[in-house]
Write an enzyme that holds these catalytic residues in place. Structure first.
Site, mmCIF file in Angstrom:
data_model
loop_
_atom_site.group_PDB
_atom_site.id
_atom_site.type_symbol
_atom_site.label_atom_id
_atom_site.label_comp_id
_atom_site.label_asym_id
_atom_site.label_seq_id
_atom_site.Cartn_x
_atom_site.Cartn_y
_atom_site.Cartn_z
ATOM 1 N N HIS A 15 0.841 -1.197 0.000
ATOM 2 C CA HIS A 15 0.000 0.000 0.000
ATOM 3 C C HIS A 15 0.880 1.251 0.000
ATOM 4 C CE1 HIS A 15 -3.315 -2.716 1.047
ATOM 5 N NE2 HIS A 15 -4.131 -1.726 0.775
ATOM 6 N N HIS A 46 0.865 -3.344 9.315
ATOM 7 C CA HIS A 46 2.289 -3.235 9.010
ATOM 8 C C HIS A 46 3.039 -2.582 10.161
ATOM 9 C CE1 HIS A 46 2.336 -4.563 4.826
ATOM 10 N NE2 HIS A 46 1.211 -3.883 4.651
#
Length: 346
Positions: A115, A162
């Protein structure tokens, strides 16, 4: 330096960021321990989660030139990012102490954040591609690109998907790739739009990459997602090439900058009409091709269409997703503009 990298790779900074944003585990908010260090919440359960994560992830005209530039770069970036995840095999943040807001991508590894890579690549490649095409302050575009990519990066921390190092690593990889590819942009654009071999290479090369995707000991959605990305990019690239050959050539001797027109009610109505027509055609193409391709593959490999396990096999997943989404990419770049022209929406 190793200590700093270890801290950025750990789950505690992510958990602290979530607490600062008001996100707490169930039962913790408002309790006496709510203001404590989130590292204290990672007890034996977190240790077990970490051990499991080491074995597997936690539980997945100029318009043509601008289109190729702002699409091909992120496609390359995403493939590198997806493959890097399955090569490095770094686990995602532990839960607890991190609160996981997404579950589908939890079956993937974490490093790097695709992303973050996509946000950085798309925003800054779009900025570079449009700087000399449209009249707007470069500083404003730079701030917009930075804010957009930063918000996406922070969202990956907020959702607990993350670590800080995953996000920083993803953004840096995209930045390096953009710097390396930028000098060759015009050459690549020219080849993709004018070479007679473009359609063949645009289909064959991504297919070979998908079939040779790194193998794992268990199923991960990364191969399917990668095939989807490459398929859509392949179809769009063929569409751009076809438009350049038979519609509006992207390379002309003219050199000028376009301004932004004033937004009127009529223009807004046309934009909305084009949007909904385009979305309808894209969704219709996806649904139709998905049914047709799955039906043909089911007949070939003797499995019912609803069999999810069969659809995860290499010989089924790659052609199914590649054909479906390359058709979507082709439809978005060729069929949708043609329909817009027929309906007088250009």
């Amino acid at each position: 330096m190793s200590r700093l990298l270890g801290t950025l790779r750990s789950s505690q900074p992510v958990a602290r960021f979530q607490r600062c944003c008001g996100l707490f585990p169930a039962g913790e908010e408002g309790s006496g321990s709510g203001g404590g260090d989130p590292a204290e919440g990672a007890g034996e359960s977190g240790a077990c989660n970490g051990a499991a994560a080491q074995r597997r992830p936690a539980a997945a005209g100029r318009g043509l030139r601008n289109g190729v530039r702002s699409g091909r770069g992120p496609q390359i970036v995403m493939y590198i990012g997806q493959v890097s995840k399955d090569i490095l095999k770094w686990p995602r943040p532990l839960s607890p102490p991190v609160v996981k807001l997404e579950m589908r991508t939890d079956a993937e590894y974490g490093m790097p954040s695709t992303h973050a890579m996509a946000a950085t690549a798309i925003s800054f490649s779009f900025l570079i591609a449009t700087t000399n095409q449209y009249k707007y302050p470069f500083e404003l575009g730079l701030v917009a690109a930075f804010v957009f990519s930063t918000l996406v990066c922070l969202s990956r921390l907020y959702t607990g998907m993350h670590t800080v190092l995953d996000v920083i690593g993803g953004a840096l990889i995209s930045a390096v790739l953009l710097v390396l590819l930028y000098p060759a942009w015009d050459t690549i654009d020219h080849l993709l739009l004018t070479s007679p071999f473009c359609p063949l290479l645009s289909i064959v090369v991504p297919l070979v990459l998908c079939y040779n995707y790194p193998k794992l000991d268990y199923y991960s959605p990364t191969r399917g997602d990668t095939t989807t990305i490459l398929g859509a990019g392949a179809g769009a690239t063929v569409g751009f090439w076809l438009n350049n050959q038979y519609a509006v050539p992207a390379y002309t001797s003219e050199n000028f900058q376009l301004g932004f027109p004033l937004i009127t009610s009529k223009m807004l109505a046309v934009v909305l009409a084009r949007f909904f027509v385009g979305i309808f055609i894209v969704l219709l193409t996806r649904r139709l091709m998905k049914s047709v391709v799955l039906g043909m593959l089911g007949y070939r490999y003797k499995f019912p269409i609803g069999d999810l396990e069969a659809r995860r096999r290499l010989e089924v997943e790659v052609p199914y997703k590649f054909i479906t989404y390359s058709s979507v990419g082709f439809s978005a770049t060729v069929l949708v503009p043609l329909l817009h022209g027929l309906l007088g929406l250009m």
